[in-house]
Motif scaffolding. Structure first.
Motif, PDB file in Angstrom:
ATOM      1  N   LEU A 439       1.201  -1.273  -0.415  1.00  0.00           N
ATOM      2  CA  LEU A 439      -0.057  -0.105   0.006  1.00  0.00           C
ATOM      3  C   LEU A 439       0.568   0.898   0.037  1.00  0.00           C
ATOM      4  N   GLU A 440       1.883   1.517   0.988  1.00  0.00           N
ATOM      5  CA  GLU A 440       2.885   2.388   0.852  1.00  0.00           C
ATOM      6  C   GLU A 440       3.666   2.986  -0.465  1.00  0.00           C
ATOM      7  N   ALA A 441       4.125   1.773  -1.516  1.00  0.00           N
ATOM      8  CA  ALA A 441       4.244   2.182  -2.717  1.00  0.00           C
ATOM      9  C   ALA A 441       3.229   3.032  -3.343  1.00  0.00           C
ATOM     10  N   LEU A 442       1.774   1.817  -3.455  1.00  0.00           N
ATOM     11  CA  LEU A 442       0.468   2.950  -3.591  1.00  0.00           C
ATOM     12  C   LEU A 442       0.876   4.212  -3.342  1.00  0.00           C
ATOM     13  N   VAL A 443       0.887   4.371  -2.502  1.00  0.00           N
ATOM     14  CA  VAL A 443       0.553   5.454  -1.688  1.00  0.00           C
ATOM     15  C   VAL A 443       1.752   6.421  -2.695  1.00  0.00           C
ATOM     16  N   GLY A 470      -8.635   8.034  -4.734  1.00  0.00           N
ATOM     17  CA  GLY A 470      -9.430   7.631  -5.424  1.00  0.00           C
ATOM     18  C   GLY A 470      -8.380   6.812  -7.037  1.00  0.00           C
ATOM     19  N   GLN A 471      -7.407   7.912  -7.513  1.00  0.00           N
ATOM     20  CA  GLN A 471      -5.824   7.552  -8.400  1.00  0.00           C
ATOM     21  C   GLN A 471      -5.517   6.230  -7.550  1.00  0.00           C
ATOM     22  N   ILE A 472      -5.522   5.944  -6.138  1.00  0.00           N
ATOM     23  CA  ILE A 472      -4.469   4.877  -5.364  1.00  0.00           C
ATOM     24  C   ILE A 472      -5.796   3.710  -5.702  1.00  0.00           C
ATOM     25  N   MET A 473      -6.983   3.790  -5.136  1.00  0.00           N
ATOM     26  CA  MET A 473      -7.762   3.043  -5.561  1.00  0.00           C
ATOM     27  C   MET A 473      -7.519   2.410  -6.804  1.00  0.00           C
ATOM     28  N   LYS A 474      -8.132   2.692  -8.535  1.00  0.00           N
ATOM     29  CA  LYS A 474      -7.760   2.460  -9.438  1.00  0.00           C
ATOM     30  C   LYS A 474      -6.923   2.075  -9.474  1.00  0.00           C
ATOM     31  N   LEU A 490      -2.266  10.786   4.669  1.00  0.00           N
ATOM     32  CA  LEU A 490      -2.824  11.848   5.603  1.00  0.00           C
ATOM     33  C   LEU A 490      -0.967  11.991   6.500  1.00  0.00           C
ATOM     34  N   LYS A 491      -0.515  10.225   6.514  1.00  0.00           N
ATOM     35  CA  LYS A 491       0.332  10.540   7.252  1.00  0.00           C
ATOM     36  C   LYS A 491       1.683  11.277   6.684  1.00  0.00           C
ATOM     37  N   LYS A 492       1.782  10.611   4.866  1.00  0.00           N
ATOM     38  CA  LYS A 492       2.730  10.702   4.739  1.00  0.00           C
ATOM     39  C   LYS A 492       2.871  13.097   4.119  1.00  0.00           C
TER      40      LYS A 492
END
Ligand code: ADP
Ligand code: MG
Length: 495
Positions: A439-443, A470-474, A490-492
């Protein structure tokens, strides 16, 4: 909700009960056909839909020399009803002859109960939304049904079908305690639930097993009761509401125009949506009631009552109360989930398996009801068993799938009965990404690829975050866990 908001709402609903400044007053008379195999005073069958006059024996035809014999099963059903609503069961009640002439009544009188009915008093309690209502009953008495006149397929004459003559009925009469059409429908639904739940009536309204007459009057608040008109034979809950609403408006208009309401029996015409007077109302005196010399008093001892009580299951209102207390459900939900014994059993089984009563309730009242209604089926016919629903809910709860994915899984469970939840999740590749590293990579790549959104978000535009999610879900083909994506973003972004 705070208490003050609650009481404000209560005051509002008390006010809105008035229709154009008038208070609506309604009392119900309901005929519940008792589900005995044979008639109330004869051995003829009560099955619906037989060829005319094939189920009318000598007693039902009133042939000379025949005598009525009380059906024990009908009495037991009346006792069960009395127990269900906390009524007094009369240890000694009397059958009476109600005399009138009509072609479908061969004896010239109907056997009913008049002065001393078998069930006396009692109360039906229910919720209208979260508001508790109670309607007091005057009585419930045993009587026989009449036959039917047939007008179709006859020219210049009528046919008579006596199959229904002698069918056992319980006539259930309320005090005039009901104050709106909504309340009337809620009362009728609760009564319908009680009689079907305890198994004394099949509740089929189209076939006439549960027929409601609504006595309706209006008055200015504080005035004595107005003159009532009785709307006969309301055979669906929808028509009941329409008929009462029309009748109330009609009566108010009459009074406002300076005309007095005359007591009458009226019929509702579903096509026009109007009620129309059928006849002026008879008084009890017109029927020349007297005790039927052919039937001894009906004696019911305490032991018989206890025997009936011992055979009764938990009542719907008691069960609903239990759902509210032990599962934290609203009264509205608890009422819906006790609409029948099947629904309640399904709810209890699924809840026991996944310990998520609120979610189980939402699925039953949402997806499942919608689909069952569309195909005119009951929950007993649901292609998704309670255990399978529980498994699906468990997979949402443990984060394996998202709510959206659960809907897709449910679709398959429904259309392919026997499917396993985990197998469907695998086959459709619907597992959520819960792996923080991935997930982190995607974010990270979403942040790198959308500097404009990042800038906007940092400048205080909260909506820009949604664009990133939205971009990440896609990018994850809908499999990323949206809560985790949000938290990581939010963290990043240092928010
Ligand atoms: P009857 O014997 O003529 O049928 P009842 O006294 O048995 O009359 O009442 C029949 C039903 O009408 C009961 O349900 C009762 O609560 C209801 N009722 C009586 N008076 C009124 C009224 N003024 N407005 C509305 N309902 C009424
Ligand atoms: Mg009456």
């Amino acid at each position: 909700m705070s208490t003050s908001v609650n009481s404000a709402l209560a005051a509002e609903s008390a006010k809105s009960k008035l229709v154009q400044g008038y208070e609506v007053v309604i009392g119900f008379e309901t005929h519940a056909q008792l589900s005995t195999a044979s008639k109330i005073f004869s051995r003829a069958s009560t099955a619906f839909g037989a060829r005319p006059n094939t189920q009318a024996c000598a007693v039902d035809l009133a042939l000379p020399g025949t005598l009525p014999v009380m059906n024990k099963g009908a009495v037991e059903r009346a006792i069960a009803f009395g127990l269900a609503i906390g009524a007094h069961i009369a240890p000694r009640s009397i059958f009476a002859r109600k005399n009138y002439f009509y072609p479908d009544l061969p004896k010239g009188y109907q056997i009913s109960q008049f002065e001393i009915p078998v069930v006396q008093g009692g109360v039906v309690e229910f919720y209208l939304g979260e508001e508790k209502k109670s309607v007091r009953l005057v009585r419930a008495h045993l009587e026989e049904d009449a036959g039917k006149s047939l007008h179709e397929n006859f020219v210049g004459m009528s046919g008579i079908d006596l199959n229904r003559a002698g069918t056992p009925l319980l006539e259930i009469v309320t005090e005039p305690d009901i104050r709106s059409s909504d309340e009337a429908v809620a009362y009728a639904k609760e009564l319908h639930k009680i009689v079907t739940w305890i198994g004394i009536c099949d509740g089929n309204m189209q076939e006439g097993s549960f027929r409601c007459d609504a006595n309706v009057s209006v008055r200015k608040p504080g005035q004595p009761l107005g003159t009532r008109r009785e709307i006969k034979n309301l055979n669906s809950f929808r028509f009941m509401q329409q008929a009462i609403d029309y009748e109330v408006r009609w009566q108010i208009e009459e009074i406002e125009d300076g005309r007095a309401i005359e007591q009458a029996t009226v019929l509702f015409n579903p096509d026009s949506g109007e009620t129309r007077a059928m006849r002026s109302k008879e008084d009890a005196a017109d029927y020349r009631y007297f005790p039927d010399p052919d039937l001894p008093p009906l004696m019911i001892d305490a032991q018989w009552v206890e025997q009936v009580r011992a055979g009764m299951a938990e009542l719907p209102r008691v069960m609903a109360e239990r759902f509210v207390k032990s599962h934290g459900l609203s009264h509205y939900d608890a009422t819906a989930l006790t609409q029948s014994q099947d629904v309640a059993a399904y709810f209890e089984e699924a809840t026991a398996a996944c310990a998520q009563p609120k979610l189980v309730g939402n699925w039953i009242m949402g997806e499942i009801s919608r689909r069952l209604n569309a195909s005119d089926q009951t929950i007993g016919q649901s292609p998704v068993p309670a255990q399978t629903l529980a498994q699906l809910i468990a997979r949402i709860q443990d984060g394996t799938i998202s709510n959206n994915a659960a809907k897709q899984v449910f679709e398959v469970l429904w259309s392919q009965p026997g499917s396993e939840v985990d197998a469907v999740i695998d086959a459709k590749g619907l597992k959520q990404m819960n792996d923080t590293g991935a997930l982190e990579a995607l974010v990270d790549s979403a942040i790198a690829a959308n500097p404009k959104n990042v800038q906007e978000f940092k400048a205080g535009n909260a909506k820009a975050l949604n664009a990133l999610v939205g971009q990440i879900m896609k990018a994850s083909q809908g499999k990323a866990n949206p809560q985790q994506v949000n938290a990581l973003l939010l963290k990043k972004l240092g928010a």
